[in-house]
Design a protein around this motif. Structure first.
Motif, PDB file in Angstrom:
ATOM      1  N   THR A 139       0.841  -1.224   0.089  1.00  0.00           N
ATOM      2  CA  THR A 139      -0.019   0.060   0.182  1.00  0.00           C
ATOM      3  C   THR A 139       0.890   1.243   0.036  1.00  0.00           C
ATOM      4  N   VAL A 140       0.766   2.108  -0.948  1.00  0.00           N
ATOM      5  CA  VAL A 140       1.412   3.332  -1.104  1.00  0.00           C
ATOM      6  C   VAL A 140       0.825   4.587  -0.556  1.00  0.00           C
ATOM      7  N   ALA A 141      -0.504   4.626  -0.721  1.00  0.00           N
ATOM      8  CA  ALA A 141      -1.273   5.737  -0.352  1.00  0.00           C
ATOM      9  C   ALA A 141      -2.709   5.334  -0.236  1.00  0.00           C
ATOM     10  N   THR A 142      -3.407   6.128   0.795  1.00  0.00           N
ATOM     11  CA  THR A 142      -4.898   5.737   1.090  1.00  0.00           C
ATOM     12  C   THR A 142      -5.732   7.019   0.971  1.00  0.00           C
ATOM     13  N   ASP A 143      -5.291   7.881  -0.211  1.00  0.00           N
ATOM     14  CA  ASP A 143      -6.368   9.002  -0.257  1.00  0.00           C
ATOM     15  C   ASP A 143      -6.396   8.866  -1.862  1.00  0.00           C
ATOM     16  N   MET A 144      -6.296   7.965  -2.643  1.00  0.00           N
ATOM     17  CA  MET A 144      -6.603   8.282  -4.088  1.00  0.00           C
ATOM     18  C   MET A 144      -7.939   8.144  -4.551  1.00  0.00           C
ATOM     19  N   CYS A 171      -7.855  -8.125  -0.277  1.00  0.00           N
ATOM     20  CA  CYS A 171      -6.488  -7.398   0.204  1.00  0.00           C
ATOM     21  C   CYS A 171      -5.719  -6.334  -0.648  1.00  0.00           C
ATOM     22  N   LEU A 172      -6.447  -6.190  -2.034  1.00  0.00           N
ATOM     23  CA  LEU A 172      -5.935  -5.231  -3.084  1.00  0.00           C
ATOM     24  C   LEU A 172      -6.853  -4.043  -2.711  1.00  0.00           C
ATOM     25  N   ALA A 173      -7.711  -4.002  -2.210  1.00  0.00           N
ATOM     26  CA  ALA A 173      -8.665  -2.765  -1.920  1.00  0.00           C
ATOM     27  C   ALA A 173      -8.849  -2.391  -0.719  1.00  0.00           C
ATOM     28  N   GLY A 174      -9.564  -1.145  -0.621  1.00  0.00           N
ATOM     29  CA  GLY A 174     -10.212  -0.779   1.064  1.00  0.00           C
ATOM     30  C   GLY A 174      -9.199   0.452   1.492  1.00  0.00           C
ATOM     31  N   TRP A 175      -8.889   0.528   2.760  1.00  0.00           N
ATOM     32  CA  TRP A 175      -8.221   1.611   3.201  1.00  0.00           C
ATOM     33  C   TRP A 175      -9.070   2.880   3.050  1.00  0.00           C
ATOM     34  N   GLY A 176     -10.223   2.788   3.242  1.00  0.00           N
ATOM     35  CA  GLY A 176     -11.218   4.054   3.180  1.00  0.00           C
ATOM     36  C   GLY A 176     -11.968   3.988   2.077  1.00  0.00           C
ATOM     37  N   THR A 206     -16.851  10.633   2.797  1.00  0.00           N
ATOM     38  CA  THR A 206     -15.871   9.864   2.900  1.00  0.00           C
ATOM     39  C   THR A 206     -15.883   8.937   4.022  1.00  0.00           C
ATOM     40  N   LEU A 207     -15.625   7.615   3.739  1.00  0.00           N
ATOM     41  CA  LEU A 207     -15.869   6.561   5.000  1.00  0.00           C
ATOM     42  C   LEU A 207     -14.398   6.007   5.609  1.00  0.00           C
ATOM     43  N   LYS A 208     -14.712   5.719   6.724  1.00  0.00           N
ATOM     44  CA  LYS A 208     -13.382   5.179   7.149  1.00  0.00           C
ATOM     45  C   LYS A 208     -13.490   3.696   7.207  1.00  0.00           C
ATOM     46  N   SER A 209     -12.558   2.991   7.115  1.00  0.00           N
ATOM     47  CA  SER A 209     -12.511   1.481   6.950  1.00  0.00           C
ATOM     48  C   SER A 209     -11.383   0.973   7.552  1.00  0.00           C
ATOM     49  N   ARG A 210     -11.497  -0.345   7.571  1.00  0.00           N
ATOM     50  CA  ARG A 210     -10.278  -1.153   8.095  1.00  0.00           C
ATOM     51  C   ARG A 210      -9.038  -0.831   7.471  1.00  0.00           C
ATOM     52  N   GLN A 211      -7.791  -0.724   8.256  1.00  0.00           N
ATOM     53  CA  GLN A 211      -6.662  -0.301   7.791  1.00  0.00           C
ATOM     54  C   GLN A 211      -5.565  -1.468   7.967  1.00  0.00           C
TER      55      GLN A 211
END
Length: 204
Positions: A34-39, A178-183, A198-203
């Motif tokens: 995971t490189v970034a979580t705001d794409m 495992c390849l998607a998520g993080w918000g 914008t939703l929070k989700s498991r990190q």
């Protein structure tokens, strides 16, 4: 691993009663890293047409720039906003033009057409479209999304109920990929407004 799975993504569009929702996860990854979580993977074309894209991130950015250019040319020539079904045809033809060396992107288009009728459309990487009046999914989470959407979707949902349904579907699906998520981010397009959350989700 397919090149379409290189960055990972989950996109879903769903129809309601005179409204339509489109949502995506926010992870940018390189395979399992995971490189970034705001794409952002859902892009506004205008107030009543949005496009979500799953696939290779570099091709997504290239295509969004090209779509925006073509939309501006359309509006200058026609002096009106593009309808979602016309925009879907434009996207389809642009992808098909490059069929021998395609963009590795699977788009999902959502919008409100004439008399605020919900419109959703999805395509493969060479622009073969599929139209429906319930829900469409795309990305590495598509199998998981199909399962939860078929279980949770109901026709003629009001905007608040549609938001809740599409949010729960996306969250449940990307938690199993495992390849998607993080918000996640969700857009609900209504005749008089656009709800964006914008939703929070498991990190993990």
């Amino acid at each position: 691993m397919s090149i379409l799975e290189y960055n990972g993504s989950g996109v879903v569009a769903m129809c309601g009663k005179n409204c339509v929702a489109i949502a995506s996860d926010m992870r940018y990854g390189v395979q399992q890293t995971t490189v970034a979580t705001d794409m952002h993977k859902v892009y506004k074309m205008h107030d009543k047409v949005y496009i979500g894209m799953a696939g290779l991130a570099t091709d997504m950015q290239t295509l969004v720039q090209r779509f925006r250019f073509r939309l501006k040319m359309y509006e200058l020539r026609e002096e009106r906003k593009i309808k979602p079904n016309v925009f879907a045809n434009l996207v389809s033809s642009m992808l098909y033009q490059k069929r021998f060396g395609p963009y590795f992107v699977e788009p999902v288009i959502a919008g409100l057409g004439d008399k605020n009728k919900p419109f959703i459309c999805a395509m493969d990487l060479i622009g073969a479209p599929v139209y429906t009046d319930n829900f469409l999914v795309s990305g590495t989470s598509s199998e998981e999304l199909y399962g939860v959407c078929e279980a949770m979707y109901r026709p003629n949902l009001e905007p608040d109920d549609l938001f809740e349904t599409v949010s729960q579907c996306l969250q449940a699906a990307v938690d199993r990929d495992c390849l998607a998520g993080w918000g996640a981010e969700v857009y609900v397009i209504c005749p008089d407004r656009v709800i964006h959350k914008t939703l929070k989700s498991r990190q993990d």
